[in-house]
Structures are given as C-alpha cells and as structure tokens.
Write a protein that holds these residues in place. Structure first.
Motif, PDB file in Angstrom:
ATOM      1  N   ALA A  28       8.619 -92.537  23.845  1.00  0.00           N
ATOM      2  CA  ALA A  28       8.773 -92.566  25.300  1.00  0.00           C
ATOM      3  C   ALA A  28       8.374 -91.222  25.909  1.00  0.00           C
ATOM      4  O   ALA A  28       7.774 -91.171  26.993  1.00  0.00           O
ATOM      5  N   LEU A  29       8.709 -90.124  25.223  1.00  0.00           N
ATOM      6  CA  LEU A  29       8.291 -88.811  25.704  1.00  0.00           C
ATOM      7  C   LEU A  29       6.773 -88.697  25.702  1.00  0.00           C
ATOM      8  O   LEU A  29       6.177 -88.136  26.630  1.00  0.00           O
ATOM      9  N   GLU A  30       6.139 -89.262  24.688  1.00  0.00           N
ATOM     10  CA  GLU A  30       4.682 -89.234  24.622  1.00  0.00           C
ATOM     11  C   GLU A  30       4.069 -89.971  25.814  1.00  0.00           C
ATOM     12  O   GLU A  30       3.092 -89.507  26.421  1.00  0.00           O
ATOM     13  N   ASP A  31       4.638 -91.096  26.180  1.00  0.00           N
ATOM     14  CA  ASP A  31       4.169 -91.827  27.367  1.00  0.00           C
ATOM     15  C   ASP A  31       4.381 -91.004  28.632  1.00  0.00           C
ATOM     16  O   ASP A  31       3.537 -91.005  29.539  1.00  0.00           O
ATOM     17  N   GLU A  32       5.503 -90.317  28.698  1.00  0.00           N
ATOM     18  CA  GLU A  32       5.767 -89.463  29.861  1.00  0.00           C
ATOM     19  C   GLU A  32       4.738 -88.337  29.951  1.00  0.00           C
ATOM     20  O   GLU A  32       4.249 -88.010  31.033  1.00  0.00           O
ATOM     21  N   TRP A  33       4.381 -87.748  28.804  1.00  0.00           N
ATOM     22  CA  TRP A  33       3.365 -86.686  28.804  1.00  0.00           C
ATOM     23  C   TRP A  33       2.025 -87.197  29.320  1.00  0.00           C
ATOM     24  O   TRP A  33       1.291 -86.471  29.993  1.00  0.00           O
ATOM     25  N   ARG A  73       1.541 -89.157  31.617  1.00  0.00           N
ATOM     26  CA  ARG A  73       1.588 -89.182  33.087  1.00  0.00           C
ATOM     27  C   ARG A  73       1.703 -87.789  33.688  1.00  0.00           C
ATOM     28  O   ARG A  73       1.231 -87.542  34.800  1.00  0.00           O
ATOM     29  N   THR A  74       2.332 -86.871  32.963  1.00  0.00           N
ATOM     30  CA  THR A  74       2.676 -85.584  33.581  1.00  0.00           C
ATOM     31  C   THR A  74       1.940 -84.384  32.987  1.00  0.00           C
ATOM     32  O   THR A  74       1.800 -83.362  33.656  1.00  0.00           O
ATOM     33  N   GLN A  75       1.512 -84.465  31.724  1.00  0.00           N
ATOM     34  CA  GLN A  75       0.855 -83.331  31.081  1.00  0.00           C
ATOM     35  C   GLN A  75      -0.655 -83.554  31.125  1.00  0.00           C
ATOM     36  O   GLN A  75      -1.256 -84.083  30.195  1.00  0.00           O
ATOM     37  N   ARG A  76      -1.275 -83.124  32.197  1.00  0.00           N
ATOM     38  CA  ARG A  76      -2.695 -83.391  32.394  1.00  0.00           C
ATOM     39  C   ARG A  76      -3.470 -82.093  32.562  1.00  0.00           C
ATOM     40  O   ARG A  76      -2.931 -81.085  32.992  1.00  0.00           O
ATOM     41  N   HIS A  77      -4.760 -82.174  32.206  1.00  0.00           N
ATOM     42  CA  HIS A  77      -5.618 -80.992  32.272  1.00  0.00           C
ATOM     43  C   HIS A  77      -7.044 -81.471  32.500  1.00  0.00           C
ATOM     44  O   HIS A  77      -7.484 -82.472  31.923  1.00  0.00           O
ATOM     45  N   ASP A  78      -7.784 -80.747  33.312  1.00  0.00           N
ATOM     46  CA  ASP A  78      -9.151 -81.164  33.657  1.00  0.00           C
ATOM     47  C   ASP A  78     -10.091 -81.216  32.462  1.00  0.00           C
ATOM     48  O   ASP A  78     -11.108 -81.916  32.500  1.00  0.00           O
ATOM     49  N   LEU A  79      -9.792 -80.468  31.405  1.00  0.00           N
ATOM     50  CA  LEU A  79     -10.698 -80.407  30.262  1.00  0.00           C
ATOM     51  C   LEU A  79     -10.427 -81.494  29.221  1.00  0.00           C
ATOM     52  O   LEU A  79     -11.171 -81.607  28.246  1.00  0.00           O
ATOM     53  N   TRP A  80      -9.374 -82.295  29.394  1.00  0.00           N
ATOM     54  CA  TRP A  80      -9.048 -83.350  28.439  1.00  0.00           C
ATOM     55  C   TRP A  80      -8.767 -84.655  29.176  1.00  0.00           C
ATOM     56  O   TRP A  80      -8.361 -84.657  30.350  1.00  0.00           O
ATOM     57  N   TYR A  81      -8.960 -85.765  28.477  1.00  0.00           N
ATOM     58  CA  TYR A  81      -8.585 -87.053  29.053  1.00  0.00           C
ATOM     59  C   TYR A  81      -7.068 -87.147  29.147  1.00  0.00           C
ATOM     60  O   TYR A  81      -6.338 -86.518  28.366  1.00  0.00           O
ATOM     61  N   ASN A  82      -6.585 -87.925  30.105  1.00  0.00           N
ATOM     62  CA  ASN A  82      -5.145 -88.108  30.257  1.00  0.00           C
ATOM     63  C   ASN A  82      -4.584 -88.792  29.003  1.00  0.00           C
ATOM     64  O   ASN A  82      -5.106 -89.806  28.546  1.00  0.00           O
TER      65      ASN A  82
END
Length: 448
Positions: free
Chosen positions: A259-264, A266-275
């Motif tokens: 569940a934490l991985e799913d939350e990441w 949505r919330t841990q994003r960066h322009d250099l990587w895919y969501n």
C-alpha cells in the motif's frame, strides 16, 4: 561554433575511432569471455570467483597502456585489481575521469539463455550477447578506445584524463572499488561513468539516480503440526494458543508495504522518471518450520528481503523512518504481531546522486554527443534522464566531483538472460568520449 581547426581535428579523431571499430568489438568480446563475477555477490562462493576481476582488469590495463597512459594497478583484496590509467595533460585544461566497473553479476543457468551462452560474447547481427555486455564492459572498452584514438590521432590534451577500471560495483563494495580509488587520491574536475544510460533512449545523459535501501523484515510464529491449521486461523477455535503461521503474518507486513508503494506512485514523482518508479521490491522470501521446506507444519519464521528505490531528494533516514512506521502500524493492528514485533535489519544504503543538466559536464557531454552523432542513424539531439538503478557516480558526487552517466547498453536487459549490447552504440559512445575529452580537457597539439 567550432573553428575550422577544431572541426578538422575532430573529424580526424572520429575517423580514427571509426577505424578502430573492429578492434573495439574484438576487445569487448575477449573481455566478456572472462567471467569476472563479483566474488561477494550473494549466494556464490567467494573463493570460486575471486581473481577473475583481476584478469579482466589486466585486459583493460593493456588498453590503457596502448593509449599512452601510466597505469596504477592496486587491490584492496588480493585478486580484485583496480586499474587507473593517467594521461597527463600539457596544462591549461580541465581534468576528467572515465570510470567503469569490470565486475558482473552471475550468468545464471546457461539453459535459460536462448541466444548464446552467458560468457560467449557471441555477435548476432549488430548485437553482442553475454553477461556484462550492457552492464557494463562495453562502456569500459569504449572509454579505453576513445583514449587510444586520441593518441593515434596525435592529439595531446590540456588537462589530465583518467581511465578508471574498478571492481565491486555490483555489490556496493565501494571500499574495494571506486571508493578506494577516490581515497587513493584519484579525483578530477568531473567524471563520466559508463553505465548503460538507456532507457528511455540509447545513450541518454543521466544526471540523477534514485537512492537504494536493502532491508529485511522477519516475523516469528509458533510451530505446530500442519493438521492444526484450521484450529489456528479460525476464531472459534484456540488460535495462537496452539500455533501461529509466520508466513501468514509476514503477508500482513507485505500488504502494508505494498500500500505504501501505491502511495509513492501518487506522491513520489520526479520529472526524470515515470510515475511509480520509486518502489519497494519484495525481491526474496524465505520461511518454514525451522530449516524444513515441507508444508506439514506451521512456519515459525518468515523473512522478506526488500530492495527500495527512493526519491533522490529524500534522505535515507526519512525513508527508513517511514517504512518502519508502516510496519509498526501493521503490527499494532494484529494481536500476535502486537506482542511479537516484526524485526527489521537495515543492510545497505546507496545514496542517490544529482547533477544539474545545466552543469558544465552535463552540457559538455551533450555537445560532444551532438557532434559524434551527426550524420549517423542515431538522433543527434541528446536526452536527459534519471538512472533506473544506482551506480558509482554517487561516490564521486559525494566527494564534490560533478558526475554524469553516459554509456552504451540498456538497463532493461542488464542482469537478465540474453543480455546484449548494440555494437553501434558502443561505437557512438567511443566517438562521444573522444570528442568530450578534447573539449573538456582542451587540446595542446597543432593540427597537422
């Protein structure tokens, strides 16, 4: 804009690289045929593999000497040689490191390789197959031949060029590899690490990596005869007074971390990587009744090994605390785990690295690539990306040396069966490294 003199120099240099292409392929094939598996890789016997890295390093050492470098060969552990080739500058230019690792992961079961055996170096069409072709012997060979081309073209550099062949990267063994090299005093104004820099496009310029955490989480159970399964899981019966299956309990932790991985995502994003790139991988699991692997008793222990890729702007302390809090909440919600807390063992942290795309070395690699790719089948427009995995650029940036990753190969085929590298990428990488060296380090030779 390049002067006519510089244009003539670079055209001559790239022509020399082109003339070395067959030799470059032969050297790469010879290098791939040395099974230089990191002897500290989990699950293998150290004594069965130690020394093979040194054999591979010896091949690179010969290439460095051919390039006119003075070579320092040293090892922290016997048989695990690093080699540093130094091509001294004539003065007035920046210094530059070309770095790559000679160790590889195990080849695995040869029966799983459909195209060619894992250490064959077989060429099929434009691809060479074998363990280490992508990760990352092709980058080492391309860097060495770029330096050889500089010598054969009669180009002397203004600043020093270092050719670094190191061990231990695949296991984060920096104390034996790049970390030991830095401690020995081998630093420069910038570094280019030749890890495979695709995806998303061949020969992308990597300016950042995620961080990596490795930890295990273990839960305990209570062993009892397998016939008691029903009585232990249904509340109408005796439950954990009789027995507890640790595998059931570790999946409560798994679900919480999933569940934490799913939350990441949505919330841990960066322009250099895919969501969704930043993730928590349950990469290995073990459990059972003692040392047995039979389903006739409830397991009294279960462990999951996790590999965590985390956002480069986060600290390992912050990520560790978040993961631990999620595990604690899962334990608090279960009567057994509330009194028998899951145990976490934090085994490895590999810090991220970040270099701005606007940094001098980033822009210099981009410019060198444009020049080297012009007129080829590759796009001459460089792309910037984040590395999917981790690498030794972290060691350099930690010591204040701005670093990027640029190398042939695709990380999506690394560590897998039928690993390969496109030989056209190796050739273009060598061209780019050679042009980069002249521009970053400057030149001190007249145009003939």
């Amino acid at each position: 804009m390049s002067s006519p003199e510089e244009t003539a120099r670079l055209n001559r240099l790239m022509s020399v690289v082109d003339g070395l292409r067959d030799e470059m392929t032969a050297s790469l094939q010879e290098l791939v045929r040395i099974p230089s598996v990191s002897p500290k890789y989990p699950g293998i016997e150290y004594k069965d593999h130690v020394g093979r890295e040194g054999e591979a390093t010896a091949l690179l050492t010969d290439l460095y000497r051919r390039a006119g470098a003075s070579v320092d060969v040293f090892a922290v552990e016997e048989g695990r040689d690093n080699a540093i080739g130094r091509i001294g500058g004539k003065g007035g230019g920046n210094s530059l490191i070309f770095n790559g690792h000679v160790d590889v992961v195990p080849g695995g079961d040869p029966a799983g390789w459909a195209k060619a055996p894992p250490f064959s170096g077989e060429v099929i069409g434009s691809r060479m197959y074998g363990r280490g072709t992508t990760d990352q012997k092709s980058g080492l060979v391309a860097q060495a031949y770029a330096a050889i081309a500089l010598r054969e073209a009669g180009i002397e550099l203004g600043g020093e060029l270092q050719l670094q062949c190191v061990v231990g990267e695949e296991t984060g063994d920096h104390a034996c590899g790049t970390g030991a090299v830095v401690e020995r005093g081998y630093v420069a104004d910038a570094a280019v690490v030749s890890e495979p820099s695709a995806p998303p496009t061949p020969l992308s310029i990597v300016v950042a990596s995620p961080g990596l955490l490795w930890f295990s989480v273990t839960v305990e159970g209570k062993k009892v005869h397998g016939s008691m399964r029903g009585a232990t899981v249904h509340p109408a019966h005796s439950g954990d007074l009789i027995g507890v299956n640790a595998i059931d309990k570790v999946f409560l932790v798994y679900r919480a971390l999933r569940a934490l991985e799913d939350e990441w995502a949505r919330t841990q994003r960066h322009d250099l990587w895919y969501n969704g790139h930043f993730s928590l991988l349950p990469g290995a699991m073990r459990g059972g009744p003692g040392d047995l692997t039979v389903p006739f008793a409830l397991s009294d222990t279960a462990t999951i090994e996790y590999g965590v890729m985390y956002h480069p702007e986060r600290s390992p302390e912050d990520v560790t605390a978040e993961i631990q809090a999620v595990i604690d909440r899962a334990a608090d919600a279960d009567p057994w785990l509330r009194d028998h807390r899951p145990h976490c063992e934090w085994k490895l942290n590999w810090d991220p690295f970040v270099t701005s795309p606007d940094d001098g070395i980033s822009q210099s690699v981009a410019g060198a690539y444009r020049t080297a790719a012009q007129g080829t089948a590759f796009s001459d427009q460089p792309s910037y990306t984040g590395l999917y995995g981790v690498c030794d650029a972290t060691v350099f940036t930690r010591t204040g040396v701005p670093s990027v990753v640029f190398g042939p190969g695709d990380l999506r085929v690394a560590h897998g069966n039928d690993e390969y590298v496109d030989l056209d990428e190796v050739w273009l990488a060598a061209r780019t490294y050679a042009v980069l060296a002249t521009r970053w380090c400057g030149t001190a030779s007249p145009v003939s």
